[in-house]
Every structure is written in structure tokens, then in C-alpha cells.
Write a protein that holds these residues in place. Structure first.
Motif, PDB file in Angstrom:
ATOM      1  N   ALA A  27       0.810  -1.010  -0.050  1.00 31.60           N
ATOM      2  CA  ALA A  27       0.085  -0.014  -0.005  1.00 31.60           C
ATOM      3  C   ALA A  27       0.731   1.190   0.034  1.00 31.60           C
ATOM      4  CB  ALA A  27      -0.896  -0.025   1.345  1.00 31.60           C
ATOM      5  N   ASP A  28       0.370   2.257  -0.711  1.00 31.19           N
ATOM      6  CA  ASP A  28       1.278   3.524  -0.671  1.00 31.19           C
ATOM      7  C   ASP A  28       1.089   4.277   0.482  1.00 31.19           C
ATOM      8  OD1 ASP A  28       1.340   3.046  -3.379  1.00 31.19           O
ATOM      9  OD2 ASP A  28       0.374   4.462  -4.230  1.00 31.19           O
ATOM     10  N   GLN A  29       2.428   4.637   0.794  1.00 26.93           N
ATOM     11  CA  GLN A  29       2.430   5.564   2.041  1.00 26.93           C
ATOM     12  C   GLN A  29       1.907   7.028   1.750  1.00 26.93           C
ATOM     13  OE1 GLN A  29       6.419   6.496   3.317  1.00 26.93           O
ATOM     14  NE2 GLN A  29       5.734   7.813   5.080  1.00 26.93           N
ATOM     15  N   THR A  30       0.959   7.371   2.548  1.00 30.93           N
ATOM     16  CA  THR A  30       0.281   8.801   2.446  1.00 30.93           C
ATOM     17  C   THR A  30       1.303   9.837   3.041  1.00 30.93           C
ATOM     18  OG1 THR A  30      -1.904   7.969   2.656  1.00 30.93           O
ATOM     19  CG2 THR A  30      -1.623  10.229   2.854  1.00 30.93           C
ATOM     20  N   VAL A  31       1.659  10.854   2.069  1.00 33.19           N
ATOM     21  CA  VAL A  31       2.320  11.919   2.556  1.00 33.19           C
ATOM     22  C   VAL A  31       1.353  13.155   2.675  1.00 33.19           C
ATOM     23  CG1 VAL A  31       4.366  13.252   1.921  1.00 33.19           C
ATOM     24  CG2 VAL A  31       4.369  10.935   1.440  1.00 33.19           C
ATOM     25  N   LEU A  32       1.310  13.884   3.754  1.00 33.20           N
ATOM     26  CA  LEU A  32       0.330  15.098   3.929  1.00 33.20           C
ATOM     27  C   LEU A  32       0.988  16.281   3.606  1.00 33.20           C
ATOM     28  CD1 LEU A  32      -1.324  14.049   7.232  1.00 33.20           C
ATOM     29  CD2 LEU A  32      -2.018  13.425   4.706  1.00 33.20           C
ATOM     30  N   ILE A  33       0.446  17.013   2.660  1.00 29.63           N
ATOM     31  CA  ILE A  33       0.918  18.450   2.494  1.00 29.63           C
ATOM     32  C   ILE A  33      -0.172  19.517   2.922  1.00 29.63           C
ATOM     33  CG2 ILE A  33       1.510  19.986   0.635  1.00 29.63           C
ATOM     34  CD1 ILE A  33       2.767  17.687  -0.978  1.00 29.63           C
ATOM     35  N   GLY A  34       0.237  20.376   3.640  1.00 27.34           N
ATOM     36  CA  GLY A  34      -0.987  21.442   4.033  1.00 27.34           C
ATOM     37  C   GLY A  34      -1.113  22.650   3.071  1.00 27.34           C
ATOM     38  N   THR A  74       1.300   8.396  -1.793  1.00 30.14           N
ATOM     39  CA  THR A  74       0.368   8.901  -2.512  1.00 30.14           C
ATOM     40  C   THR A  74       0.423  10.354  -1.626  1.00 30.14           C
ATOM     41  OG1 THR A  74      -0.867   6.943  -2.979  1.00 30.14           O
ATOM     42  CG2 THR A  74      -2.040   9.056  -2.840  1.00 30.14           C
ATOM     43  N   TYR A  75       0.395  11.554  -2.415  1.00 35.50           N
ATOM     44  CA  TYR A  75       0.186  12.794  -1.616  1.00 35.50           C
ATOM     45  C   TYR A  75      -1.269  13.146  -1.236  1.00 35.50           C
ATOM     46  CZ  TYR A  75       4.640  13.198  -3.407  1.00 35.50           C
ATOM     47  OH  TYR A  75       6.418  13.078  -3.652  1.00 35.50           O
ATOM     48  N   LYS A  76      -1.461  13.676  -0.167  1.00 29.98           N
ATOM     49  CA  LYS A  76      -2.724  14.279   0.134  1.00 29.98           C
ATOM     50  C   LYS A  76      -2.895  15.735   0.785  1.00 29.98           C
ATOM     51  CE  LYS A  76      -6.555  13.059   3.250  1.00 29.98           C
ATOM     52  NZ  LYS A  76      -7.171  11.972   4.214  1.00 29.98           N
ATOM     53  N   LEU A  77      -3.746  16.519   0.331  1.00 34.90           N
ATOM     54  CA  LEU A  77      -3.922  17.717   0.772  1.00 34.90           C
ATOM     55  C   LEU A  77      -4.526  17.943   1.883  1.00 34.90           C
ATOM     56  CD1 LEU A  77      -2.878  20.654  -0.567  1.00 34.90           C
ATOM     57  CD2 LEU A  77      -5.153  21.070  -1.321  1.00 34.90           C
ATOM     58  N   VAL A  78      -4.042  18.561   2.937  1.00 38.61           N
ATOM     59  CA  VAL A  78      -4.810  18.774   3.987  1.00 38.61           C
ATOM     60  C   VAL A  78      -4.986  20.233   4.328  1.00 38.61           C
ATOM     61  CG1 VAL A  78      -4.841  18.724   6.698  1.00 38.61           C
ATOM     62  CG2 VAL A  78      -3.613  16.975   5.187  1.00 38.61           C
ATOM     63  N   SER A  79      -6.299  20.738   4.184  1.00 42.63           N
ATOM     64  CA  SER A  79      -6.649  22.239   4.077  1.00 42.63           C
ATOM     65  C   SER A  79      -7.185  22.724   5.174  1.00 42.63           C
ATOM     66  CB  SER A  79      -7.626  22.729   2.894  1.00 42.63           C
ATOM     67  OG  SER A  79      -7.335  22.078   1.767  1.00 42.63           O
ATOM     68  N   GLU A  80      -6.564  24.092   5.912  1.00 45.31           N
ATOM     69  CA  GLU A  80      -7.122  24.580   7.005  1.00 45.31           C
ATOM     70  C   GLU A  80      -7.493  26.023   6.624  1.00 45.31           C
ATOM     71  OE1 GLU A  80      -7.740  23.795   9.954  1.00 45.31           O
ATOM     72  OE2 GLU A  80      -6.731  21.768  10.247  1.00 45.31           O
ATOM     73  N   ASP A  81      -8.444  26.700   7.428  1.00 47.82           N
ATOM     74  CA  ASP A  81      -9.069  27.870   7.172  1.00 47.82           C
ATOM     75  C   ASP A  81      -8.533  28.644   8.163  1.00 47.82           C
ATOM     76  OD1 ASP A  81     -10.765  30.175   6.695  1.00 47.82           O
ATOM     77  OD2 ASP A  81     -12.335  29.379   7.589  1.00 47.82           O
ATOM     78  N   ASP A  82      -7.766  30.010   7.628  1.00 46.81           N
ATOM     79  CA  ASP A  82      -7.025  30.884   8.523  1.00 46.81           C
ATOM     80  C   ASP A  82      -7.947  32.007   8.739  1.00 46.81           C
ATOM     81  OD1 ASP A  82      -6.493  32.469   6.275  1.00 46.81           O
ATOM     82  OD2 ASP A  82      -4.442  31.869   6.530  1.00 46.81           O
ATOM     83  N   GLN A  83      -9.087  32.154   7.818  1.00 43.28           N
ATOM     84  CA  GLN A  83      -9.942  33.524   8.008  1.00 43.28           C
ATOM     85  C   GLN A  83      -9.248  34.586   7.700  1.00 43.28           C
ATOM     86  OE1 GLN A  83     -12.365  33.077  11.587  1.00 43.28           O
ATOM     87  NE2 GLN A  83     -12.390  30.706  11.579  1.00 43.28           N
ATOM     88  N   SER A  84      -8.008  34.612   7.238  1.00 46.93           N
ATOM     89  CA  SER A  84      -7.201  36.103   6.867  1.00 46.93           C
ATOM     90  C   SER A  84      -6.923  36.709   8.376  1.00 46.93           C
ATOM     91  CB  SER A  84      -7.781  36.839   6.127  1.00 46.93           C
ATOM     92  OG  SER A  84      -7.695  36.273   4.700  1.00 46.93           O
ATOM     93  N   ASP A  85      -6.834  36.033   9.282  1.00 47.34           N
ATOM     94  CA  ASP A  85      -6.713  36.350  10.696  1.00 47.34           C
ATOM     95  C   ASP A  85      -5.437  36.002  11.430  1.00 47.34           C
ATOM     96  OD1 ASP A  85      -7.834  37.647  13.193  1.00 47.34           O
ATOM     97  OD2 ASP A  85      -7.463  35.631  13.961  1.00 47.34           O
ATOM     98  N   LEU A  96      -1.799  21.951  11.702  1.00 50.87           N
ATOM     99  CA  LEU A  96      -1.295  21.404  10.334  1.00 50.87           C
ATOM    100  C   LEU A  96       0.247  20.407  10.972  1.00 50.87           C
ATOM    101  CD1 LEU A  96      -1.563  23.998   7.656  1.00 50.87           C
ATOM    102  CD2 LEU A  96      -2.668  21.925   7.717  1.00 50.87           C
ATOM    103  N   VAL A  97       0.944  21.149  11.747  1.00 47.39           N
ATOM    104  CA  VAL A  97       1.972  20.464  12.341  1.00 47.39           C
ATOM    105  C   VAL A  97       1.757  19.331  13.140  1.00 47.39           C
ATOM    106  CG1 VAL A  97       3.874  20.807  13.891  1.00 47.39           C
ATOM    107  CG2 VAL A  97       3.298  22.616  12.276  1.00 47.39           C
ATOM    108  N   ASP A  98       0.753  19.394  13.869  1.00 48.32           N
ATOM    109  CA  ASP A  98       0.340  18.168  14.760  1.00 48.32           C
ATOM    110  C   ASP A  98      -0.207  17.198  13.823  1.00 48.32           C
ATOM    111  OD1 ASP A  98       1.100  19.869  16.942  1.00 48.32           O
ATOM    112  OD2 ASP A  98      -0.990  20.187  17.423  1.00 48.32           O
ATOM    113  N   ALA A  99      -0.748  17.466  12.727  1.00 49.63           N
ATOM    114  CA  ALA A  99      -1.574  16.349  11.810  1.00 49.63           C
ATOM    115  C   ALA A  99      -0.323  15.648  11.099  1.00 49.63           C
ATOM    116  CB  ALA A  99      -2.289  17.355  10.601  1.00 49.63           C
ATOM    117  N   GLY A 100       0.737  16.236  11.084  1.00 44.96           N
ATOM    118  CA  GLY A 100       2.108  15.296  10.440  1.00 44.96           C
ATOM    119  C   GLY A 100       2.388  15.845   9.073  1.00 44.96           C
ATOM    120  N   VAL A 101       2.062  17.032   8.471  1.00 42.53           N
ATOM    121  CA  VAL A 101       2.079  17.548   7.304  1.00 42.53           C
ATOM    122  C   VAL A 101       3.601  17.518   7.249  1.00 42.53           C
ATOM    123  CG1 VAL A 101       0.034  18.722   6.924  1.00 42.53           C
ATOM    124  CG2 VAL A 101       1.908  20.007   7.512  1.00 42.53           C
TER     125      VAL A 101
END
Length: 382
Positions: A27-34, A74-85, A96-101
Motif C-alpha cells: 500500500a502507498d504511504q500517504t504524504v500529507l501536504i498542508g 500518495t500525496y494528500k492535501l490537508v486544508s485549513e481555514d485561517d480566515q485571514s486572521d 497542520l504541524v500536529d497532523a504531520g504534514v
């Protein structure tokens, strides 16, 4: 018989376990990109545009069946909303750091990128800003910070020169939204104008929530400017353009790094005619990979590019390229490769200086003609 039966069952179980182990190994290793940006709120359209561009890059990379250290990934995108704040951006960065990106493409504006950069630096992972044009982002000295478009020190200088040499402005009023981006850009524009012998007759400010520009424009009108420069973004710029016309101020409105979008045209309508703006990078149709990217984007998302999707695409692309060239997910191994990159992206050649800024950045000057943004001049680059 009993022993034989047990042996057969044990053998079957062993074969099953071996098969499962083999399947897991294959199985492919999943690589997280934030991806970090404003996915809700007034700038959500831009955040979604960035996310769309990043996802196209993820899909393109996965289509190549990539391997790192001999292992399929396999690359996977992990999106987070910063609300421009800015405060939310720090929280998002830590998530994102804690998620392991392995790295992050973001944030959108300078005000969020600056505080988030420390989080990524402390975690030792790359932050590739697709926009964040304020020079202060890379002036923090973090070896994990990169950007894939020109910064405002260069943009402000080019804009000031264009105002004097091409627009022949004699009396210039300058207004900004007091954000890290808007104020920084306006300051650099003023420096460029004054260095070129120009005359800044007014220096005013609002905030990034202002919707009624009447008071500040009344003050500016008394100085009789022939050009008003605004350090801010498209939605406010459209309101400013409309109010200039309503107050009868016959001055060209100019901005940089935040005007050129369909949203400005939709809001400003006929009052946007003649507005001039300088934007980092080339027009999409002039980018080396722009036409193909534009077609792919429209086919996938059934809508045109909003603003910065190609830069998010290249932000992901240059990061993945470094991972694969280093043949490692370890930041200590891929960060030096990223810093030394010469990557051929959709937007052009991406290479970084010692601060992490894009080398040889290009800027395009646009004007609104017939309610369309038309590129009229290109500066910088090679």
C-alpha cells in the motif's frame, strides 16, 4: 488427524497473515501536504482558488505514481481555514504541524504568513507562500520560509516608477488599509516616487474593514491629485473606485498585488474603467504553462481562475520536487534541496535567494479596459 488438521489451519492462517502483511507493505504511504488560507469569510473565493490550484498539483503528482526512498507514496492535501486572521493563522499552523504534514503551502496574506512562519520554523518544516508579498515575511530569517512570487519592496518600486514614467503623475495621493501588506506596499511606493523626484501630496489610511471612503477622499480631493495609490485588496479597491467617481475626483486609481480579479470588475463595474494595477507574476496567458493550466482548471472546477491558483500549484510543485529529489521526507534532507531548487513551473522558473524570496521576479501592469483587466506592460524577470 487432529494434528494434521491443526497444521493445515495454522498454515492457512499463516498464508492469510502473510498475504495481509504483503498487501499492507504494498500500500502507498500517504504524504500529507498542508494548505492554509481563507476558506471562509470575505476572502473565501481567494482561499478556495488557492486550494483548487494546490489540489490540481497534488493530482498531477499522484498521476506519476511517485516513489520516495523506493516506496510508493500518495500525496494528500490537508486544508485549513485561517480566515485571514493572524491569531487564527497561528492556531491553524499548529494544527497542520500536529497532523504531520511534511510542508505547507500558505498562507495567503502577509499578516497571517508572518506569525505562522514561526510555528513552521519551530517544527522544522517548509512553508512555501504562494502570495504573501510583504517582504517582512522572509526578513524574519527563517530557513523554512519561501515564496513563489515577487515581494512588495520590488513591486512598490516598479509601481512608483510606472506612475511617474508611464502615467506621468505629478501630484500623488497615497492611501493604505494599515495591514502588513497594504501599509508595507504603500511605504515602498512612496519611497520609489520620492526617489524618482515625484510629489506625494497626501498620505492617508483607513483599515481593512472600511466601506465608506467619503471622509478620507474629501481630504484627498482638497490636494487636487492626478493619481491615487491604494495599498489594499480588490473588494475595497472597487468601493474606492466608485467613490472617487461619485465625488468627482479626476484622478487615476492605482494599486498593486491585490486588485486584479473578477471580483473587482464585478463590484466596480463602469467605475473601474482606467484603473491601473501592478500584479506579481505574468498574466496567465503569458505564463509558460498558463494556457494548459487555465484549461485544466476550468475543466475541473467549471469556473475561471480567481487570482492566484497557478502560484499555489507551483508552491505544491516545487515542494514535491524537493521531496523527490532529496528522496526523503525528512526536512533536514529536503530543505537544502528546496532552497537550491531551479524548478520549471506553470508561472515560470522558480529559484530562491538566501532569504527564500523568488529570484528574478516578474511584475505585470494591468489596466481596466471595457470592464476587463488587460495586461499593458511587463517589468522584471529575465
Amino acid at each position: 488427524m487432529q494434528y494434521s488438521t491443526l497444521f493445515k489451519r495454522a498454515t492457512a492462517a499463516g498464508l492469510l497473515l502473510g498475504s495481509l502483511t504483503s498487501a499492507i507493505a504494498q500500500a502507498d504511504q500517504t504524504v500529507l501536504i498542508g494548505l492554509a488560507g481563507p476558506l471562509t469569510g470575505p476572502s473565501a473565493r481567494i482561499g478556495k482558488d488557492l486550494e483548487n490550484g494546490a489540489q490540481l498539483a497534488i493530482d498531477a503528482a499522484n498521476a506519476r505514481k511517485p516513489k520516495i526512498a523506493g516506496e510508493a507514496v500518495t500525496y494528500k492535501l490537508v486544508s485549513e481555514d485561517d480566515q485571514s486572521d493572524p491569531r487564527t493563522a497561528v492556531t491553524v499552523a499548529q494544527r497542520l504541524v500536529d497532523a504531520g504534514v511534511v510542508g505547507v503551502v500558505g498562507h495567503w496574506n502577509t499578516g497571517t504568513s508572518i506569525p505562522a512562519a514561526r510555528v513552521y520554523h519551530d517544527a522544522g518544516i517548509a512553508q512555501v507562500a504562494p502570495v504573501a508579498t510583504g517582504h517582512g515575511y522572509t526578513l524574519q530569517g527563517f530557513d523554512t520560509s519561501f515564496r513563489v512570487m515577487g515581494h512588495d519592496d520590488d513591486g512598490g518600486q516598479v509601481a512608483g516608477q510606472y506612475a511617474l514614467q508611464n502615467l506621468k503623475a505629478k501630484r500623488i495621493a497615497v492611501l493604505d488599509d494599515r495591514t502588513a501588506f497594504g501599509q508595507g506596499l504603500a511605504d515602498q511606493f512612496v519611497k520609489s516616487v520620492e526617489a524618482g523626484g515625484g510629489n506625494v501630496v497626501a498620505r492617508e489610511f483607513v483599515d481593512d474593514k472600511t466601506v465608506d471612503f467619503s471622509a478620507v477622499l474629501t481630504s484627498i480631493r482638497s490636494k487636487n491629485p492626478d493619481l491615487v495609490f491604494f495599498g489594499g485588496v480588490d473588494a475595497q479597491a472597487a468601493s474606492l473606485a466608485r467613490r472617487l467617481k461619485q465625488l468627482g475626483i479626476k484622478a487615476t486609481l492605482m494599486g498593486a498585488g491585490g486588485f486584479v480579479s473578477q471580483t473587482f470588475l464585478n463590484l466596480a463595474q463602469k467605475d473601474g474603467e482606467g484603473v491601473t494595477a501592478l500584479e506579481p507574476g505574468l498574466a496567465v496567458e503569458q505564463m509558460p504553462g498558463g494556457k494548459d493550466f487555465d484549461q485544466s482548471y476550468k475543466q475541473r472546477y467549471k469556473q475561471p481562475i480567481e487570482l492566484h491558483a497557478p502560484f499555489a500549484y507551483d508552491g505544491v510543485g516545487v515542494l514535491i520536487n524537493a521531496l523527490e529529489k532529496a528522496d526523503s521526507l525528512d526536512p533536514k534532507k529536503y530543505l537544502p534541496v528546496l532552497r537550491a531548487s531551479t524548478y520549471q513551473g506553470v508561472t515560470g522558473t522558480i529559484a530562491f535567494d538566501a532569504q527564500g524570496n523568488l529570484k528574478n521576479p516578474t511584475f505585470t501592469v494591468y489596466q481596466v479596459k471595457g470592464n476587463k483587466w488587460e495586461p499593458v506592460s511587463v517589468a522584471g524577470g529575465k
